[in-house]
Design a protein around this motif. Structure first.
Motif, PDB file in Angstrom:
ATOM      1  N   TYR A   1       0.841  -1.195   0.000  1.00 34.11           N
ATOM      2  CA  TYR A   1       0.000   0.000   0.000  1.00 34.11           C
ATOM      3  C   TYR A   1       0.874   1.243   0.000  1.00 34.11           C
ATOM      4  CZ  TYR A   1      -3.079   3.603   1.873  1.00 34.11           C
ATOM      5  OH  TYR A   1      -3.773   4.763   2.071  1.00 34.11           O
TER       6      TYR A   1
ATOM      7  N   THR B   1     -12.861   0.827   0.972  1.00 33.31           N
ATOM      8  CA  THR B   1     -13.427   1.675   2.013  1.00 33.31           C
ATOM      9  C   THR B   1     -12.297   2.521   2.584  1.00 33.31           C
ATOM     10  OG1 THR B   1     -13.071   0.044   3.760  1.00 33.31           O
ATOM     11  CG2 THR B   1     -15.188  -0.058   2.595  1.00 33.31           C
TER      12      THR B   1
ATOM     13  N   SER C   1     -10.796   2.172   5.365  1.00 35.83           N
ATOM     14  CA  SER C   1      -9.802   1.427   6.141  1.00 35.83           C
ATOM     15  C   SER C   1      -9.379   0.101   5.512  1.00 35.83           C
ATOM     16  CB  SER C   1     -10.341   1.158   7.545  1.00 35.83           C
ATOM     17  OG  SER C   1     -11.515   0.388   7.453  1.00 35.83           O
ATOM     18  N   THR C   2     -10.093  -0.419   4.492  1.00 37.70           N
ATOM     19  CA  THR C   2      -9.735  -1.716   3.900  1.00 37.70           C
ATOM     20  C   THR C   2      -9.952  -1.720   2.397  1.00 37.70           C
ATOM     21  OG1 THR C   2     -11.923  -2.648   4.237  1.00 37.70           O
ATOM     22  CG2 THR C   2     -10.319  -3.060   5.970  1.00 37.70           C
TER      23      THR C   2
ATOM     24  N   THR D   1     -10.736  -4.717  -0.476  1.00 40.32           N
ATOM     25  CA  THR D   1     -11.126  -6.109  -0.635  1.00 40.32           C
ATOM     26  C   THR D   1     -10.701  -6.566  -2.022  1.00 40.32           C
ATOM     27  OG1 THR D   1     -13.019  -5.736   0.800  1.00 40.32           O
ATOM     28  CG2 THR D   1     -13.021  -7.757  -0.514  1.00 40.32           C
TER      29      THR D   1
ATOM     30  N   SER E   1      -9.681 -11.559  -0.134  1.00 45.26           N
ATOM     31  CA  SER E   1      -8.664 -11.211   0.856  1.00 45.26           C
ATOM     32  C   SER E   1      -8.796  -9.723   1.145  1.00 45.26           C
ATOM     33  CB  SER E   1      -7.270 -11.503   0.328  1.00 45.26           C
ATOM     34  OG  SER E   1      -7.126 -12.864   0.030  1.00 45.26           O
ATOM     35  N   PHE E   2      -8.354  -9.339   2.329  1.00 46.36           N
ATOM     36  CA  PHE E   2      -8.484  -7.953   2.756  1.00 46.36           C
ATOM     37  C   PHE E   2      -7.113  -7.375   3.041  1.00 46.36           C
ATOM     38  CE2 PHE E   2     -12.261 -10.259   4.011  1.00 46.36           C
ATOM     39  CZ  PHE E   2     -13.260  -9.489   3.444  1.00 46.36           C
ATOM     40  N   LEU E   3      -6.934  -6.101   2.678  1.00 50.26           N
ATOM     41  CA  LEU E   3      -5.707  -5.369   2.969  1.00 50.26           C
ATOM     42  C   LEU E   3      -6.079  -4.157   3.795  1.00 50.26           C
ATOM     43  CD1 LEU E   3      -2.634  -5.001   2.452  1.00 50.26           C
ATOM     44  CD2 LEU E   3      -3.250  -3.674   0.438  1.00 50.26           C
ATOM     45  N   GLN E   4      -5.510  -4.071   5.006  1.00 50.95           N
ATOM     46  CA  GLN E   4      -5.790  -2.941   5.881  1.00 50.95           C
ATOM     47  C   GLN E   4      -4.985  -1.728   5.407  1.00 50.95           C
ATOM     48  OE1 GLN E   4      -7.986  -2.888   8.406  1.00 50.95           O
ATOM     49  NE2 GLN E   4      -8.547  -5.003   8.010  1.00 50.95           N
ATOM     50  N   ILE E   5      -5.650  -0.589   5.298  1.00 56.63           N
ATOM     51  CA  ILE E   5      -4.960   0.628   4.890  1.00 56.63           C
ATOM     52  C   ILE E   5      -5.159   1.679   5.960  1.00 56.63           C
ATOM     53  CG2 ILE E   5      -5.130   0.117   2.439  1.00 56.63           C
ATOM     54  CD1 ILE E   5      -7.506   1.970   2.265  1.00 56.63           C
TER      55      ILE E   5
END
Length: 176
Positions: free
Chosen positions: A117, A156, A158-159, A161, A171-175
């Protein structure tokens, strides 16, 4: 020194005295060593007892009193027949219920996302995210394909998808 130290010191001196001044004569109950000829099946002891092995494989001893006993095979002492099955006492046992294999096809495990990210930008129509993979920079929005294997499903605050296209797993990536 305490009383316990005195007692231990006296016991140590007593043990040392027994070791130094004790009786060193051999006991009469101990059997003498037997000289054996490795090329001959007849064995004799110091007391004159003769132990021999017959042609049928049985061991016999002379009637004179023996100081050493003849070594007999284990099977003749136990009395177990050769045809009797032996149980393995140390076999592995499991008390867990037996698992039945499912007939569903095996799917690949979800992969770790290969993206790094870099940042995000809020345009009036949604989020735009900046990603890096193998020194390539991607600028993506929702429902964009990233390379050949991934698709961005939603973004979104914060994430992000992702959908892995070969297995359709998300899978999810936290941002930040």
């Amino acid at each position: 020194m305490t009383r316990r130290h005195w007692i231990l010191a006296i016991l140590l001196l007593a043990a040392a005295a027994i070791a130094v001044f004790g009786d060193r004569a051999p006991s009469a109950d101990v059997a003498p060593a037997v000289v054996r000829d490795p090329h001959n099946s007849v064995q004799s002891s110091a007391a004159g007892t003769v132990v021999s092995k017959t042609a049928s494989g049985k061991v016999s001893a002379a009637t004179t009193p023996a100081m050493l006993l003849a070594v007999l095979p284990r099977e003749s002492l136990i009395g177990r027949g050769v045809t009797e099955p032996r149980a393995n006492l140390f076999a592995a046992h499991s008390f867990a219920p037996i698992q039945v294999a499912s007939t569903a096809p095996v799917q690949e495990a979800p992969r770790e996302l290969p993206f790094k990210y870099l940042g995000k930008q809020d345009s009036g129509k949604g989020w735009t995210v900046f990603l890096e993979k193998n020194d390539n920079t991607f600028i993506v929005k929702a429902s964009d394909a990233v390379g050949d294997d991934y698709k961005v499903v939603s973004i979104t605050a914060s994430t992000i998808t992702f959908e892995y296209l070969p297995t359709h797993e998300q899978s999810f990536l936290q941002i930040e």
